[in-house]
Design an enzyme around this catalytic site. Structure first.
Site, mmCIF file in Angstrom:
data_model
loop_
_atom_site.group_PDB
_atom_site.id
_atom_site.type_symbol
_atom_site.label_atom_id
_atom_site.label_comp_id
_atom_site.label_asym_id
_atom_site.label_seq_id
_atom_site.Cartn_x
_atom_site.Cartn_y
_atom_site.Cartn_z
ATOM 1 N N SER A 1 0.778 -1.097 -0.037
ATOM 2 C CA SER A 1 0.094 -0.079 0.130
ATOM 3 C C SER A 1 1.139 1.281 0.032
ATOM 4 C CB SER A 1 -1.021 -0.113 1.101
ATOM 5 O OG SER A 1 -1.959 1.037 0.972
ATOM 6 N N ASP B 1 -8.467 -5.174 -6.219
ATOM 7 C CA ASP B 1 -7.963 -3.978 -5.623
ATOM 8 C C ASP B 1 -8.474 -2.908 -6.281
ATOM 9 O OD1 ASP B 1 -6.844 -2.032 -4.035
ATOM 10 O OD2 ASP B 1 -4.742 -2.807 -4.014
ATOM 11 N N HIS C 1 -6.876 -5.887 -1.870
ATOM 12 C CA HIS C 1 -5.790 -5.135 -1.262
ATOM 13 C C HIS C 1 -4.965 -6.155 -0.410
ATOM 14 C CE1 HIS C 1 -3.889 -1.389 -0.869
ATOM 15 N NE2 HIS C 1 -4.092 -1.361 0.495
#
Length: 751
Positions: A597, A679, A711
């Site tokens: 991320s 995602d 994610h």
């Protein structure tokens, strides 16, 4: 029994409850072996991804009203059978023994029902329905169905009304008309088209549909004597959607659950996004309540009413009614559009009077005098104190706050714990001052402990899932921390060493950067990025909390705004220099860096800047390649806030300033790219763009994707492949052995 079907052993410290409170009992070794409820029966010789993913995962422990028992659920995955097993168990807090209530794989969410030892849990039923099951810890196996809800539900909360009635609240999807939504009842469609007139189109891993989350309320009623076949049994009355017709949605998607609502005898309180603002560009949410009129003919419900808070325009969260139901506490942020603003503590002593709503710990500058942002709140049984869970310096602590009537009395919260991470707090019984805590640490995935909040002594462990890490082959001696001078302030980092660490040796470095960016590495367990997994391969793992991290003061968190590749990057450079110069046991000539991320963004930012040259290889999981492509993300308020404003305004320069794609000409470090199809926060085009650049430049690289993950990689078999590929990649560049041949697990390179 195979190591892959490993199950966890409950802890070695036990309590008996007496009028003065719990007393610690020490059992001799022989007695321990017979009295302990064994969930993990084999000690791992080495902590591996298989051990991590197959280890039993326990829920929070919920005590009964007497405070002598606690119920919890535990799930275990087997890589041999490729199945997950689920159990509901009751822990006797005095003896440490656990009793199996049910091993029905469809059972979930156990709760105590009333003041005895009756239990309620949910069960996945046929065609999307949810049977509500009632059993007892006194008569195991004598379960019955109190009622069947015609749709999937979750997040059970109960409130005893009298000896014959218990109020129940659950969450479940509602159709636009307010009725239950069951996806299995959907009629066949002859087109797959989806048409939108406003944001948001998709959220995290799903496309948005007209069906919305809702809170449903009803009554569990004990059958009267004349109903002979059901005498003494609970019967579930129809559930009512208390949000019907309101335009409100609660829990707030995608992650809201039990923490978004609470139940008293006369009210349902909840948080919901402001319906007049677009959820893709705003974080503002409010606390609402519905009053319940109880009559012999059934319950009637008011329309939802909002509690007005002047000057606090951000997100609401974590409502909790006091034990009497007369007051409620919740959190409210100040700034709309900023999901990591500080949570302010709000107490409403009378929901019908706005003058009875008070913000605690206020300051003249509006920042609040306590520089921590709590995540959960609960009440003491005497309603004199609030218990707050908040991050502080890499720990997730429990704090106690006296509820002061005088708004000028700013007595600061008192920290009650000093290690690990607390995830849940419950009074140990209806009349006790003691607390039952659930939590974890870097070496143990589930710890239940008892705490006397009037005594500053350390919480006493009731049950340690791994015997303080022993059954994972881990030890607290592996864990330490460091502080180093960052770009502006001192920066904290956790250090995890191998279990066979020797000060006479030097170990390769795994430098792991967290996501968020407003997040932190804490002394807590993870099944996704677990430092011990890398340490047991032979690394010294260092997890820094640079500028933007939470738990070190709100100013430190806020300082990342418009500084994505600035202050945090400088912190990481200075951290690496500190490691090189001060930690003699770390071989920084054999270093790798990994991140997901925002941590993945930082891998790409490093690639274009000098720090990447210090690493033999990088791992980028679901990271950002181009800041401009954040325009395709779901929650637009996120980049708008952190980069100063929307891309199509004067703030475009900030978006471009911190864009990693600008510096691809400097890329040279080998990199593994991982990016998943579902995602929607960071679309897969980001990962493909990274891989295209790496391959186009002839840089050694690999690309791993999961079409059925978002994610995070959550499915156990997928996670095992993730770990295998990641470990093989980094081990290759630092001279450590291959973790496992990927082909042995049935995986093949696609081209």
């Amino acid at each position: 029994m195979s190591l892959l079907s490993v199950a966890c052993l409950a802890g070695f410290l036990y309590y008996t409850i007496i009028p003065e409170g719990p007393q610690l009992l020490w059992f001799p070794e022989s007695a321990r072996e017979t009295s302990i409820s064994s969930e993990m029966t084999i000690r791992a010789d080495k902590f591996t991804p298989e051990v991590l993913l197959a280890a039993p995962r326990r829920s929070s422990a919920l005590p009964n009203s007497a405070g002598n028992l606690a119920v919890y659920s535990v799930s275990t995955y087997s890589f041999e059978s490729h199945k997950k097993t689920t159990e509901i168990k009751v822990l006797d807090i005095a003896t440490g023994q656990s009793t199996l209530i049910t091993n029905d794989e469809k059972a979930s969410e156990p709760n105590w029902l009333g003041e005895g030892n009756d239990l309620l849990w949910l069960k996945s039923g046929e065609k999307g329905s949810t049977p509500v099951v009632v059993g007892s810890s006194d008569e195991v196996g004598k379960n019955y169905i109190a009622g069947v809800v015609p749709a999937p539900i979750s997040d059970v909360k109960l409130k005893v009304l009298d000896q014959d009635r218990v109020a129940i609240a659950v969450t479940g999807k509602a159709r636009p008309n307010g009725d239950f939504y069951n996806p299995e009842d959907e009629p066949k469609k002859y087109t797959t088209g989806m048409l939108y007139d406003s944001l948001m189109v998709r959220h995290w891993d799903k496309y948005v549909t007209p069906n919305r989350n809702a809170i449903w309320h009803g009554i569990l009623l004990k059958a009267k004597p004349h109903i002979t076949e059901s005498k003494g049994r609970y019967i579930l009355r129809d559930l009512t959607n208390v949000l019907k017709g309101s335009r409100l949605e609660s829990p707030i998607p995608p992650w809201g659950g039990q923490d978004n609502f609470d139940l008293s005898a006369t009210s349902v309180g909840f948080v919901a996004k402001d319906p007049d603002l677009n959820p893709a560009t705003n974080t503002k949410s409010n606390f609402y309540f519905v009053t319940i009129d109880d009559s012999p003919h059934g319950q009637t419900y008011s329309e939802p009413r909002k509690v007005e808070l002047n000057g606090l325009e951000g997100a609401s969260s974590a409502p909790a009614f006091s034990p009497s139901g007369n007051a409620v506490a919740f959190f409210q942020m100040k700034e709309n559009g900023y999901e990591s603003d500080k949570n302010r503590i709000i107490v409403a002593s009378d929901l019908t009077k706005s003058s009875a709503t008070l913000a605690l710990l206020v300051s003249d500058d509006g920042k609040a005098v306590w520089d921590r942002s709590p995540s959960t709140v609960s009440w003491s049984n005497d309603e004199r104190f609030l218990y707050l869970v908040a991050e502080e310096n890499g720990l997730t602590k429990l704090f106690k706050l006296l509820i002061a009537v005088d708004p000028d009395n700013n007595e600061m919260p008192e920290a009650l714990t000093e290690s690990g991470s607390i995830s849940d707090v419950r009074p140990l019984g209806a009349n006790s001052s003691y607390l039952l805590l659930s939590g974890s640490s870097l070496i143990d995935n589930s710890i239940y402990s008892v705490l006397d909040p009037t005594n500053s002594a350390k919480a006493k462990v009731v049950s340690s899932n791994s015997k303080n890490g022993t059954f994972f082959g881990l030890s607290s001696k592996q864990v330490s921390d460091i502080w180093f001078q960052g770009a502006r302030e001192q920066v904290h980092a956790w250090v995890m060493k191998p279990s066979n660490f020797s000060s006479a040796k030097r170990y390769p470095l795994a430098y792991v950067i967290h996501g968020g960016p407003q997040g932190a590495w804490t002394d807590s367990w993870s099944t996704r990025w677990n430092p011990a997994i890398f340490a047991e391969q032979g690394y010294v793992v260092i997890t820094p909390n640079p500028t933007g991290s939470t738990g070190y003061g709100q100013d430190f968190t806020n300082a990342i705004t418009e500084e994505w590749g600035g202050l945090p990057y400088e912190d990481l450079v200075k951290g690496f220099d500190y490691i090189k110069n001060e930690l003699v046991y770390v071989d920084t000539d054999r270093a790798v860096a990994l991140g997901a991320s925002y941590g993945g963004y930082m891998m790409n930012w490093m690639q274009g800047h000098p720090l990447a040259k210090e690493f033999k290889a990088l791992v980028c999981h679901d990271g950002i390649f181009s800041m401009v492509n954040q325009l395709s993300s779901d929650e637009q308020y996120f980049p708008n806030h952190d980069l100063g404003g929307p891309y199509f305004t004067k703030h475009r320069k900030t978006w471009e300033k911190w864009n990693p794609a600008r510096f691809t000409g400097n890329w040279s470090t080998p990199m593994l790219v991982i990016h998943n199809e579902l995602d929607y926060r960071l679309p897969i085009s980001e990962g493909l763009a990274m891989f295209n650049v790496l391959q186009g430049k002839g840089i050694e690289s690999r690309f791993l994707t999961f079409p059925d993950e978002s994610h995070w990689v959550l499915k156990e078999e997928n996670s095992l492949l993730w770990h295998t590929v990641v470990l093989n990649w980094i081990n290759k560049f630092v001279g450590l052995p291959v973790y496992k041949d990927e082909r042995e697990q049935g995986y093949e390179v696609q081209n």
